[in-house]
Design a protein around this motif. Structure first.
Motif, short mmCIF file in Angstrom:
data_model
loop_
_atom_site.label_atom_id
_atom_site.label_comp_id
_atom_site.label_asym_id
_atom_site.label_seq_id
_atom_site.Cartn_x
_atom_site.Cartn_y
_atom_site.Cartn_z
N ASP A 43 23.96 63.67 -103.13
CA ASP A 43 24.17 65.06 -103.56
C ASP A 43 23.26 65.39 -104.74
N ILE A 44 23.13 64.43 -105.66
CA ILE A 44 22.30 64.64 -106.85
C ILE A 44 20.84 64.78 -106.45
N GLN A 48 18.30 68.04 -106.90
CA GLN A 48 16.94 68.01 -107.45
C GLN A 48 15.99 68.79 -106.55
N GLN A 49 16.11 68.57 -105.23
CA GLN A 49 15.27 69.30 -104.28
C GLN A 49 15.53 70.81 -104.35
N GLU A 65 18.02 76.35 -95.30
CA GLU A 65 17.42 76.19 -93.98
C GLU A 65 16.47 74.99 -93.96
N ILE A 66 15.70 74.83 -95.02
CA ILE A 66 14.76 73.71 -95.10
C ILE A 66 15.49 72.38 -95.17
N LEU A 67 16.46 72.27 -96.10
CA LEU A 67 17.15 71.00 -96.31
C LEU A 67 18.00 70.59 -95.12
N ASP A 68 18.48 71.56 -94.34
CA ASP A 68 19.31 71.26 -93.17
C ASP A 68 18.50 71.14 -91.89
N SER A 69 17.19 71.36 -92.00
CA SER A 69 16.34 71.29 -90.81
C SER A 69 16.24 69.85 -90.30
N PRO A 70 16.25 69.64 -88.99
CA PRO A 70 16.06 68.29 -88.44
C PRO A 70 14.66 67.75 -88.73
N TYR A 71 13.76 68.61 -89.17
CA TYR A 71 12.40 68.21 -89.46
C TYR A 71 12.21 67.84 -90.93
N ALA A 77 8.61 66.34 -98.35
CA ALA A 77 8.90 67.56 -99.12
C ALA A 77 8.32 67.46 -100.52
N LEU A 78 8.49 66.31 -101.16
CA LEU A 78 7.95 66.12 -102.51
C LEU A 78 6.44 66.23 -102.51
#
Length: 243
Positions: A43-44, A48-49, A65-71, A77-78
């Motif tokens: 979660d932490i 941060q993201q 939408e990005i964080l839950d995307s299967p991609y 991402a970083l």
């Protein structure tokens, strides 16, 4: 970690964390004994993201939408966030140069044409947001949803459970064994029926199975140690199929 502790170290308000929970952006487990929110390491890391994307002016709906995307892949991402910041740094340097040139023009030290007042800077759109949306956004998610609809939710669930059950049956084998790799191939094929997974993305997904406690907990319902076994088997599958 309790909500007040996380708010303090992250530099956000408790109210903000409550809001993230309410909209499903950051939803920690609730302690059954005292009803408090308990934030795990996953979660932490997600917070941060969220805050990185917020600094890049993404809306909360876009971040979810990005964080839950299967991609979505955190390391990737970083790297993209770093690329975005470097591009933004370059863009701001171009704006600074244009401002300095305009100041010189206002002082009468030089002449600027109307065209020159806008040269070198694109004010029309945010290409970095578009880059992220192309990678993780609506088009990618919609494709998965369309394919899942074609397959049928009940049928997809039946096959999902069947594949996991078969994987649980071979989890005591070596992950590089022929039987284990055949079963993990079935999982790879199924994912590509409802999405678009490269071997690299497949490996990253496997890593999430052991890095994210929620993945681990749900997968291990099919058999103790299954998440760890799948991560190893998916990593080997990647090594055997990478380009």
């Amino acid at each position: 970690m309790k909500i007040k502790e996380l708010a303090d170290i992250a530099g956000v308000s408790v109210r903000t964390l409550h809001h993230y929970d309410k909209i499903g952006l950051l939803t920690p487990d609730t302690n059954k004994v005292n009803g408090y929110r308990d934030y795990a390491d996953t979660d932490i890391s997600r917070l941060q993201q969220i805050l990185f994307f917020r600094q890049l002016n993404f809306k909360l709906t876009q971040i979810k939408e990005i964080l839950d995307s299967p991609y979505y892949d955190k390391t990737e991402a970083l790297q993209i966030q770093k690329s975005i910041i470097l591009k933004e740094q370059s863009r701001l340097n171009s704006i600074l140069k244009l401002i300095d040139k305009t100041i010189s023009s206002e002082k009468g030290e030089m002449m600027m044409t109307n065209k020159e007042k806008f040269e070198g800077v694109d004010f029309s759109h945010n290409p970095y947001e578009e880059e992220a949306k192309e990678k993780w956004g609506s088009d990618a998610v919609d494709k998965s949803k369309r394919n899942l609809k074609k397959t049928g939710t009940k049928e997809a669930e039946r096959r999902f459970n069947g594949i996991y059950t078969e994987l649980a049956n071979v989890r005591h084998l070596e992950p590089e064994s022929e039987d284990a790799q055949q079963q993990i191939h079935e999982w790879y094929e199924f994912l590509n029926e409802i999405g678009d997974y490269s071997p690299e993305m497949f490996k990253s997904l496997g890593d999430m199975y052991v890095e994210d406690e929620r993945f681990t907990r749900n997968i291990n319902k099919f058999g103790d140690g299954l998440a760890q076994f799948m991560q190893q088997a998916m990593s080997i599958y990647y090594e055997n199929h990478k380009k």
